[in-house]
Motif scaffolding. Structure first.
Motif, PDB file in Angstrom:
ATOM      1  N   LEU A   1       1.038 -10.000  10.540  1.00 49.91           N
ATOM      2  CA  LEU A   1      -0.150  -9.220  10.187  1.00 49.91           C
ATOM      3  C   LEU A   1      -1.165  -9.909   9.434  1.00 49.91           C
ATOM      4  CD1 LEU A   1       2.050  -6.140   9.602  1.00 49.91           C
ATOM      5  CD2 LEU A   1       0.517  -6.238  11.380  1.00 49.91           C
ATOM      6  N   GLY A   2      -1.075 -11.312   9.264  1.00 50.93           N
ATOM      7  CA  GLY A   2      -1.932 -11.925   8.554  1.00 50.93           C
ATOM      8  C   GLY A   2      -2.125 -12.048   7.162  1.00 50.93           C
ATOM      9  N   LEU A   3      -0.778 -11.764   6.419  1.00 58.70           N
ATOM     10  CA  LEU A   3      -0.575 -11.665   5.184  1.00 58.70           C
ATOM     11  C   LEU A   3      -0.151 -13.134   4.527  1.00 58.70           C
ATOM     12  CD1 LEU A   3       0.736  -7.922   4.656  1.00 58.70           C
ATOM     13  CD2 LEU A   3      -1.404  -8.783   4.161  1.00 58.70           C
TER      14      LEU A   3
ATOM     15  N   PRO B   1      -8.673  -9.756  13.459  1.00 58.71           N
ATOM     16  CA  PRO B   1      -9.625  -8.796  13.276  1.00 58.71           C
ATOM     17  C   PRO B   1      -9.937  -7.904  14.691  1.00 58.71           C
ATOM     18  CG  PRO B   1     -10.271 -10.649  12.367  1.00 58.71           C
ATOM     19  CD  PRO B   1      -9.012 -11.204  13.219  1.00 58.71           C
TER      20      PRO B   1
ATOM     21  N   VAL C   1      -6.429  -5.762  15.210  1.00 56.64           N
ATOM     22  CA  VAL C   1      -5.947  -5.015  14.155  1.00 56.64           C
ATOM     23  C   VAL C   1      -6.226  -3.495  14.296  1.00 56.64           C
ATOM     24  CG1 VAL C   1      -7.896  -4.867  12.401  1.00 56.64           C
ATOM     25  CG2 VAL C   1      -5.532  -5.173  11.610  1.00 56.64           C
TER      26      VAL C   1
ATOM     27  N   ALA D   1     -12.302   2.842   5.443  1.00 56.81           N
ATOM     28  CA  ALA D   1     -12.242   1.436   5.763  1.00 56.81           C
ATOM     29  C   ALA D   1     -12.101   1.171   7.328  1.00 56.81           C
ATOM     30  CB  ALA D   1     -11.194   0.889   4.898  1.00 56.81           C
ATOM     31  N   GLY D   2     -11.345   1.872   8.067  1.00 57.13           N
ATOM     32  CA  GLY D   2     -11.221   1.517   9.635  1.00 57.13           C
ATOM     33  C   GLY D   2     -12.262   2.198  10.331  1.00 57.13           C
TER      34      GLY D   2
END
Lengths: 339, 327
Positions: free
Chosen positions: B60-62, B82, B85, B113-114
């Motif tokens: 998840l890119g963390l 991106p 996601v 935000a999404g």
């Protein structure tokens, strides 16, 4: 991007810390305005007459004490006592109070003068708003990291730098908006105090421009402070990081360094303290004097060495500080593992 | 007919090493592989510290991986994260939310935000059963309620891939069952679910396939039935009409070349090709079988065997003590 901006504005103003700090900010500024409104009195003929009466009364009281003292001295002399140690020659008859020594101006109430005093009030305003901005800025990102809210947001918005700078942009825009709104109210309130409870003084376009420039410098400092707090809390992923650094910098710069440089006898030691640069920023320049040096002027007067800190130097110090913190926050945001 | 399955999630040779000045290097992921196919509920199992959460966070890119390849819905990640996601709903580890916001506010901010419709907020709150408590602050929630909120946040996007890390953690029995039903429904609707869990009974019930990780490497993967079959001993449990006949029966079976373990009321027999041969041999000696059952393995026993984490009397296993598997 629009959605994220909207979400961050909503988040910022939903936060308890933001609401609390805005409330306290309005309360603090309101208290100062109220206190000065109550303390300031417009000076008119009746106030001048009352001051004149008080000055005359004070003169008469002092005259009575003097005459009483002279009489006691004469009496002691008549008894053959030695009065030379207790009284001046001739029992001090010639040192009596003079009426012109009692200026009616001393007995006038405080009268606020907008023209002369508003400059100081700009600094006071900027200082209070900067404190609130620091706490709001630190908490806005620090509490989000600490509570896991930031990690959640990154699951939705994986472009980390976009998130970091959108939040910073929202913070700075909000701080700017609040500063401008409160700054306008602050100016109007103080001008009204000057108008109705004091003096506005001779306001020219140049005076207003000067106030506007001082106000812009004050807001600039507020924005820099908010950005530094945001950057530090982002680096440490905790609000306490920013608060700790602020306390640490204060202790090191204003206490530790002051003691150390004083012991070392460093010339113009004040140029190493952050507060000197803050003063120079507001006052355009801050002159440090070294009274250990004596430079004789043409008239033979002893003049100290001087060191001038300019507002441009202050801009460099605060600008560099802000840049270093934000670069560190950016680098860590790109590199770090969110665990 | 052979149906080509579409991989929704692919991980190949994923490596992650944590470096610390004080503790040195620790390999969290050591060439880990995983494939999750579309429409499946895929169980992701491993002991504590085996690399499950690191895998999910990396996906998840963390977390930045040190090597390997990952793809979600055909897109290479993290490069194209991106872009995908919006189709991935995830909760990672314990649910973490800003404690002073309500569930409604939390989800509403995420929806903004999404760039999602606010209409989704009441819908997902209804699905996870938080409708009536939506306006209360998250800090007043129990762990189970926070878990429901986390699932709601993951569902908000109506994702194609749902990643849930320990979603049943803190849920009451009713909640666990609701969660199981929810995952079945989501899977039936075409959503792919990756489920990391320690409740192996649940995983066995609801998952189509599993991946088991130990010490950062895959130790087993495939459909649940296949994984169980691969680790089944093929043994039989044999009971006789009279327990007194067990020694005699054991003698007969041993003489025929099979392995026998005598238990107080039955025999454990292994190495038998056809279970019917056991009945035949014993009946030929007037020993009559009352029960003949294959010994089945469950996911828990396979997990404990593969990861080497079965408890041993008198020993205290440490977190990173798991079975080493060849690279």
């Amino acid at each position: 991007m629009k959605g994220l901006v909207r979400a961050e504005f909503r988040r910022l103003f939903k936060r308890r810390v933001t609401r609390l700090m805005l409330g306290l900010l309005v309360l603090a500024l309101g208290t100062i305005i109220t206190a000065f409104s109550l303390a300031s009195h417009k000076i008119g003929p009746s106030e001048l007459a009352a001051a004149e009466t008080k000055a005359q009364s004070a003169y008469e009281t002092q005259l009575r004490y003097h005459e009483q003292g002279v009489a006691e001295c004469e009496a002691a002399k008549a008894r053959g006592e030695n009065v030379n140690e207790q009284y001046p020659p001739d029992c001090g008859r010639e040192f009596g109070p003079q009426r012109e020594q009692f200026d009616a101006e001393w007995f006038l109430p405080y009268e606020f003068n907008f023209h002369d005093e508003f400059g100081i009030f700009i600094s006071v305003f900027a200082g209070i708003v900067a404190l609130a901005a620091y706490i709001i800025g630190a908490s806005f990102v620090g509490a989000e990291w600490h509570s896991g809210g930031m990690m959640n947001l990154l699951l939705w918005r994986p472009k980390r730098l976009s998130v970091l700078f959108t939040k910073l942009g929202v913070l700075l825009t909000s701080v700017l908006g609040v500063s401008l709104a409160l700054g306008t109210l602050w100016t109007i309130a103080l001008w009204l105090i000057g108008k109705f409870d004091g003096q506005t003084g001779k306001m020219t376009q140049g005076t207003w421009e000067s106030f506007a420039i001082s106000g812009a410098r004050g807001i600039g400092l507020v924005l820099a402070v908010a950005a530094i707090a945001y950057g530090l809390a982002s680096v440490g992923r905790h609000t306490a990081m920013a608060l700790g650094v602020a306390i640490g910098a204060g202790v090191i710069s204003e206490i530790g360094l002051r003691i150390a440089l004083d012991i070392a006898g460093v010339k113009f030691a004040d140029r190493y303290y952050l507060s000197t640069y803050a003063m120079a920023w507001f006052e355009k320049k801050w002159t440090l004097e070294d009274w250990n040096a004596c430079n004789f002027s043409i008239s033979g007067e002893c003049k100290p060495d001087v060191f001038v800190v300019t507002w441009q130097q202050s801009a460099l110090v605060f600008g560099l500080g802000t840049a270093v913190v934000l670069i560190a926050a950016t680098w860590l945001m790109r590199r770090r593992d969110v665990t | 007919m052979v149906c080509a399955m579409v991989a929704v999630l692919e991980i190949e040779g994923l490596r992650k090493t944590y470096r610390s000045r004080r503790r040195g290097e620790r390999r969290a992921l050591d060439g880990f592989d995983m494939v999750v196919e579309a429409g499946q509920v895929h169980g992701f199992l491993g002991p504590n510290g085996s690399g499950k959460t690191t895998t999910l966070r990396t996906l998840l890119g963390l977390i930045r991986p040190n090597g390997g390849r990952m793809a979600i819905l055909g897109q290479e990640v993290p490069a194209n994260l991106p872009a995908v996601v919006g189709k991935v709903g995830a909760i990672v580890e314990s649910p973490q939310f800003f404690p002073h916001f309500s569930a409604q506010d939390t989800l509403s901010l995420l929806a903004d935000a999404g760039n999602l419709s606010q209409q989704r907020v009441p819908e997902v709150l209804e699905v996870v059963g938080l409708r009536d408590r939506a306006k209360e602050r998250v800090k007043t929630y129990s762990l189970g309620m926070k878990q429901r909120l986390a699932v709601a946040s993951a569902l908000l996007k109506n994702p194609q891939l749902l990643i849930l890390d320990e979603p049943a953690n803190g849920l009451d029995p009713g909640g666990i069952r609701e969660m199981r039903d929810l995952m079945r429904d989501l899977s039936a609707s075409g959503m792919t679910v990756l489920l990391s869990s320690h409740i192996l009974g649940e995983v066995q019930q609801i998952c189509d396939s599993v991946t088991i990780i130990s010490l950062g490497r895959r130790v087993a993967a495939g459909p649940v039935a296949e994984v169980l079959a691969q680790h089944s001993s093929g043994g039989l449990r044999v009971r006789l009409e009279s327990s007194a006949d067990l020694p005699a029966a054991a003698q007969v079976l041993v003489a025929s070349g099979v392995r026998v373990d005598i238990q107080p009321d039955h025999l454990l027999v292994s190495g038998v090709d056809k279970p019917s041969s056991v009945t035949r041999m014993l009946a030929g000696r007037d020993l009559y079988v009352s029960e003949l059952a294959p010994i089945t393995v469950d996911l828990e026993s396979v997990f404990l065997e593969l990861t080497g984490t079965a408890p041993v009397a008198g020993q205290h296993r440490q977190v990173d003590q798991s079975a080493e598997v060849p690279a």
